[in-house]
Structures are given as C-alpha cells and as structure tokens.
Enzyme design. Structure first.
Site, PDB file in Angstrom:
ATOM      1  N   ASP A   1       0.856  -1.199   0.000  1.00 43.34           N
ATOM      2  CA  ASP A   1       0.000   0.000   0.000  1.00 43.34           C
ATOM      3  C   ASP A   1       0.889   1.245   0.000  1.00 43.34           C
ATOM      4  OD1 ASP A   1      -1.869   1.612   2.696  1.00 43.34           O
ATOM      5  OD2 ASP A   1      -1.770   2.070   0.535  1.00 43.34           O
TER       6      ASP A   1
ATOM      7  N   GLU B   1      -7.727 -21.629 -14.850  1.00 46.51           N
ATOM      8  CA  GLU B   1      -8.071 -22.167 -13.542  1.00 46.51           C
ATOM      9  C   GLU B   1      -9.175 -23.176 -13.789  1.00 46.51           C
ATOM     10  OE1 GLU B   1     -10.803 -20.343 -10.956  1.00 46.51           O
ATOM     11  OE2 GLU B   1      -9.695 -20.870  -9.158  1.00 46.51           O
TER      12      GLU B   1
ATOM     13  N   HIS C   1      -4.168 -17.522  -3.970  1.00 41.87           N
ATOM     14  CA  HIS C   1      -4.997 -16.670  -3.096  1.00 41.87           C
ATOM     15  C   HIS C   1      -6.237 -17.380  -2.571  1.00 41.87           C
ATOM     16  CE1 HIS C   1      -7.006 -16.626  -6.896  1.00 41.87           C
ATOM     17  NE2 HIS C   1      -8.054 -16.070  -6.330  1.00 41.87           N
ATOM     18  N   ASP C   2      -6.481 -18.601  -3.082  1.00 40.46           N
ATOM     19  CA  ASP C   2      -7.658 -19.362  -2.630  1.00 40.46           C
ATOM     20  C   ASP C   2      -7.285 -20.481  -1.682  1.00 40.46           C
ATOM     21  OD1 ASP C   2      -9.222 -19.327  -5.912  1.00 40.46           O
ATOM     22  OD2 ASP C   2      -9.524 -17.988  -4.195  1.00 40.46           O
TER      23      ASP C   2
ATOM     24  N   ASP D   1      -1.842  -1.433  -3.683  1.00 38.60           N
ATOM     25  CA  ASP D   1      -2.229  -0.714  -4.901  1.00 38.60           C
ATOM     26  C   ASP D   1      -1.213  -0.913  -6.022  1.00 38.60           C
ATOM     27  OD1 ASP D   1      -1.461   1.878  -2.694  1.00 38.60           O
ATOM     28  OD2 ASP D   1      -0.079   1.197  -4.281  1.00 38.60           O
TER      29      ASP D   1
END
Ligand code: TEU
Length: 559
Positions: free
Chosen positions: A21, A258, A330-331, A29
């Site tokens: 960030d 995916e 990320h899962d 970001d």
C-alpha cells in the site's frame, strides 16, 4: 510438443490488495506493485499474474467486476495500470490480468439494466429463470453456500449465481454477451498485456435445462453440489475454442486456465499444442482430501500423498501439455503450512518443498510471500475473517454440530484469508505493507519472516528460490529441466520424494527426504555433480551410498 517462449520462464501471482500500500488506505495498490518490479526481477520472475484490480464492490475481493474497463480507485488509476505495463516491459516482465467472465458484479451496468427490464435484452446476458411454485428453479448449491438462485424483486423470476449472490452468472449461450467479452479482452490485449489467467472458466457451460439433482444430498441443506452440474455439462469447448480463435490466437496470448473438474478425455483440448489455453494449474494436491460435506470434513494431506498427487499429474500430462505447478495461491492455505507437518516447519523443510515443486516438469509459480515462506495465520476468532467462503464453511461446521471453537479450528486451516494477509516486507510496523491500518491482520511472525531479513542472506529461503530459478535457466541443464521426462525413483520409500529428470543427453536426480529422520540410500549410478543442496554438506561414500539429513533435498547430475 511445440516449444514456447514461456516454457523456460518463472511466473508469480500478485494479490494486489495485500501486496504493498503506497497511499496509507490499508489496501495494496498498483503503485506498490510498480515499486517492487525490481524486487521481482531480482528474484528471477518473468511473468506476473495480477489478481483482479478492476472496478468492484469487492464482495468477493474483486472477483465481482462492476466495470471491466476501469481500475478500482482503491487500487489506483488506469494511468497507473498503463505505467505498470510499461515499467514491466522495460524489465522484460510480462503482465497477465485475471479474466473473470463466468460472472460479473450485480453492480455492473448490464445487470442493473437487466433488473430494470427483467424481460429485456440485458436479462438475456444472465440466467433469469421462473421459479417453481414460489421456489427456486432447482436445488443447486452455490460454491459459497445456499441456493444458486436469488429472487428478482417484483417478479416470479430468479437469477443464477454459482458463487456469491453479488456475482450473477453471465449467459455464455448468448452470442451477444460473448462478443462483448471478446471485445473487452482485445481491449486489454491492445493495452500490452501478455495474456490472462482465466478464472473459474469451466463453469461457463451449464447443464441445461436447469433441473434438480436428486442424488442423495451431500449435506443436510438438501441442496446439491455444483460438481454434479459440471459433470453433466457438455460442450464448454465450444466457447473456449471460440475465445481462443477470436482473441488468444490473434495475439499469441499466454493463458493459464483455472480449471477444476476437467474431464480427462478433454485435457488435450485444454492444453495440447492447439489447446484452448497455454497451460492450466495442477490442483490435484490442493483438492486432495476435500469433502462435499464441507471443510470441517476435509482430510489433511501428508507428504506421501503430496508426492503421489504430483507424480500422478506428471504422468497424466507428460504427453498432453505443459502444466503450471503451484504450492499455493490466493484461494488456498499457505503451501508450507499445508504440505509440511506443523512440527517440522522450518527454513530447511520449506526449501525442500520449493525444490520438489520447482523441479517438476511444467511452469513453476510463486504466489506472493511463498518466496520467503509466509505461513498460515493463527486466527483467534471468526470475526477476524473477511473471506465469504470461510464464513460460509464456518456456518456449515456449526450446522453440523461443531461448537464455536471446533468450527473455527476446522475452517481456519483452509481459509483463503491465510494467503491474503499483507505481504511481509520488513520488521517495521505492519511489516512495511502500509502506514495505515491493514485491511486484514498482519501475521505476527512478520518480525522473523520478511523480505528484509532474507534478501541479502545467502542461506535464506528467498536466496534458495533464486538458486532454483538460476538452475532452471542455466543453459547446461535447462533443456532437461524444461523438457526432460520425469520418472519416480524408489517411489515406494515412504516420505522419499525422489525423481529423475532426463533426456537422451543428461540425467538429473532429485532426492528429497520429506521427513525428520535421516535416511540412507544407494544411488542408481555414480554422480557427476551436486547442482543444489539445502544443506552445506552431503554425505556420499565410495559405494555411492548417500545419507540425507532432516528434510534434506539434493539435485544431482548423474554420470
Ligand atoms: O475460484 C474458483 C473456484 O472454484 C475456487 O475458488 C473455489 O470454489 C473457492 O476457492 C471456494 O473456496 C475463482 C477465484 O480464484 C476465486 O478467488 C473466486 O472466489 C471465484 O473464482 C469466483 O470468481
């Protein structure tokens, strides 16, 4: 197999919200990513996949897009995106965006227009179906729990959402919708993307007409798993082939699918020489032990099962195409917390996991933080979680009779939030991720596990990843590592993950002692050199007997 430019590369997944960030709003970001391109270059990365940063209400952390042509202001501006692509190109880095087109956000203009006119043209961009006797059209269960149907207010209609109710499914049977998607994809490719990671794409073909699955319900909610639908859906290739022909082929795009639940006989269509995609992720180990009942009923994978999952996928794909190998994303929970027994978790065992994954045949991926060994977070309360999937699974565990503590324990290990805690850059407050309040708790182990502590330490995991990447790109060994066959060695030896990588000119042998106890084994033949070792030493006697120490991994070139 046709050789491709990306075969010798290393890929990296950035989850922008948790990367860095630069504005102090507690959310990562694009400018944070730009500022770390040299870091990624130093690691040896070539391809970067950005999880979504399009305009979104973030109901599913950006996988619910309300405008495909806008960057969400929380992540930055379109100028920042253009700058990121340009700065990446300067460093010979390729950028992939996340293509999320099974669904969009309910705040997308198309869906808003559909709600305003539930029988008009925009309703045909979605699945608006009549209910049956005041009930949803069928008994399918959303991936995030509950029915896949949500009432359309003021009508007897329901709209379909395989995921969150704020993620209405797009109707891929509608060619006008498909053309809108292809136009958007071309717009992004024209901006300089190298390609896409393709989200949840197997779901775009529904088994129609919509009907109930009367198989014994796998849970006490009386609903049926979407897996039933995926098994019965026929013809997803019609859409994927069109996407390839109308977009990917025209740009020679690099694409990674995916794909869960692919049918075995269709795999060559997916990633063969003229496949829909360049490659697809290998999820065999990630899904092993899962249960339709819910996370609470999942079985933890062991090193021996991880090994067999890897070898099975390698065998299945050796004459089909080029896999993408991961230990996390990320899962998923953090790979080191999932695949290494908790009591054995340390720098040495993390290096072993890195080596066995990177030496498989296929494109190796690093998910942000994997390179420094970021671990699962020890959650203390259900209130700490953000992930919709985790919150649903907690409810499932409670409905099954678990008390609060047991339900928390059951879901915490598998929670997607484990991979979404802020990246640990250094030991300053909030791990250097933000000067504000991080959107998700920073793992308190950031004081020990962070980039600053490892980047200049030759014995660190970060440095070991660099050595692995350097080895993969070494012209003396690249051909064998990229294209050589893989054959297990002493496969029956429990917790020994050992395999050849060989071609007609060279044979490499990976020996990974995936356990605490040392072991001794006899090499199949004399060795020429030790290419990589997570210890300073290796014990090999004159009879070619090698002793592997606690989670020791070595890569040998055989004579
Ligand atoms: O995931 C698709 C998917 O099937 C898995 O995410 C799985 O269903 C989910 O993780 C259950 O815990 C993709 C994205 O990777 C995921 O982040 C999104 O939530 C999902 O699609 C919807 O876009």
């Amino acid at each position: 197999m046709q050789k491709k430019w990306w075969h010798g590369k290393v890929a990296y997944q950035v989850y922008p919200k948790s990367f860095l960030d630069t504005t102090g709003n507690g959310i990562g970001d694009l400018r944070g990513i730009i500022s770390k391109l040299d870091y990624l270059k130093e690691l040896g990365v070539d391809i970067i996949w950005l999880s979504p940063c399009y305009q979104s209400p973030l109901a599913d952390q950006g996988y619910d897009i309300s405008d495909y042509y806008q960057i969400d202001p929380r992540f930055g501006t379109m100028n920042d995106m253009d700058e990121l692509i340009a700065q990446a190109r300067k460093r010979n880095l390729s950028i992939l965006m996340d293509l999320v087109v099974n669904h969009c956000s309910d705040e997308h203009e198309w869906f808003q227009k559909a709600l305003q006119d539930p029988y008009g043209p925009y309703s045909k961009y979605f699945y608006f179906e009549k209910g049956i006797n005041g009930q949803p059209p069928n008994n399918w269960r959303s991936y995030f729990g509950g029915s896949v149907w949500e009432p359309v207010s003021g009508t007897d209609l329901y709209y379909l959402h395989l995921f969150h109710k704020k993620q209405p499914d797009l109707n891929w049977e509608n060619s006008s919708l498909r053309e809108e998607i292809y136009k958007m994809m071309r717009w992004w490719m024209d901006k300089g993307l190298a390609g896409f990671r393709i989200d949840a794409i197997i779901n775009i073909k529904k088994a129609l007409p919509f009907s109930d699955y009367s198989y014994p319900p796998d849970r006490d909610d009386g609903l049926a798993s979407i897996d039933n639908m995926l098994r019965d859906a026929v013809g997803v290739g019609e859409f994927l082939g069109e996407m390839r022909d109308k977009v990917f082929q025209k740009y020679d795009a690099f694409t990674v699918g995916e794909v869960f639940n692919a049918k075995e006989e269709e795999l060559p269509d997916f990633i063969g020489d003229n496949g829909y995609f360049s490659t697809m992720f290998d999820f065999r180990a990630a899904v092993w032990g899962g249960s339709e009942k819910g996370w609470y009923a999942s079985r933890h994978i062991t090193p021996e099962i991880y090994k067999s999952c890897c070898f099975l996928s390698q065998k299945q794909m050796e004459n089909v195409g080029y896999l993408s190998n991961i230990i996390e994303n990320h899962d998923e929970p953090r790979g080191v917390s999932r695949y290494i027994p908790a009591e054995d978790l340390c720098e040495t065992s993390k290096k072993l996991l890195a080596a066995v994954s990177f030496m498989l045949r296929g494109l190796p991926w690093i998910y942000q933080g994997q390179e420094i060994g970021m671990e699962n977070l020890s959650f203390t309360s259900i209130d700490e979680f953000d992930d919709v999937s985790t919150l649903d699974e907690y409810r499932v565990a409670k409905n099954h009779g678990f008390n609060d503590a047991d339900a928390l324990r059951a879901v915490a290990f598998y929670s997607r939030d484990n991979a979404r805690t802020p990246f640990q850059w250094d030991d300053s407050p909030n791990a250097g991720f933000t000067t504000g309040t991080p959107w998700l708790r920073v793992n308190p182990n950031y004081t020990e596990i962070n980039v600053k502590a490892q980047q200049n330490d030759k014995t660190s995991l970060f440095s070991f990843y660099k050595e692995l990447i350097t080895l993969r790109k070494n012209p003396d060994y690249a051909e064998t590592i990229l294209y050589g066959r893989l054959e297990p060695f002493m496969e029956k030896e429990e917790n020994l993950m050992a395999f050849y990588r060989y071609d007609q000119n060279q044979t490499l042998l990976v020996l990974a002692n995936f356990q605490k106890a040392p072991r001794t084994l006899t090499l199949p033949k004399a060795y020429k050199s030790v290419l990589l070792n997570n210890y300073k030493h290796i014990t090999i006697d004159s009879d070619a007997c090698v002793t592997l120490d606690y989670y020791q991994v070595v890569i040998l070139e055989l004579a």
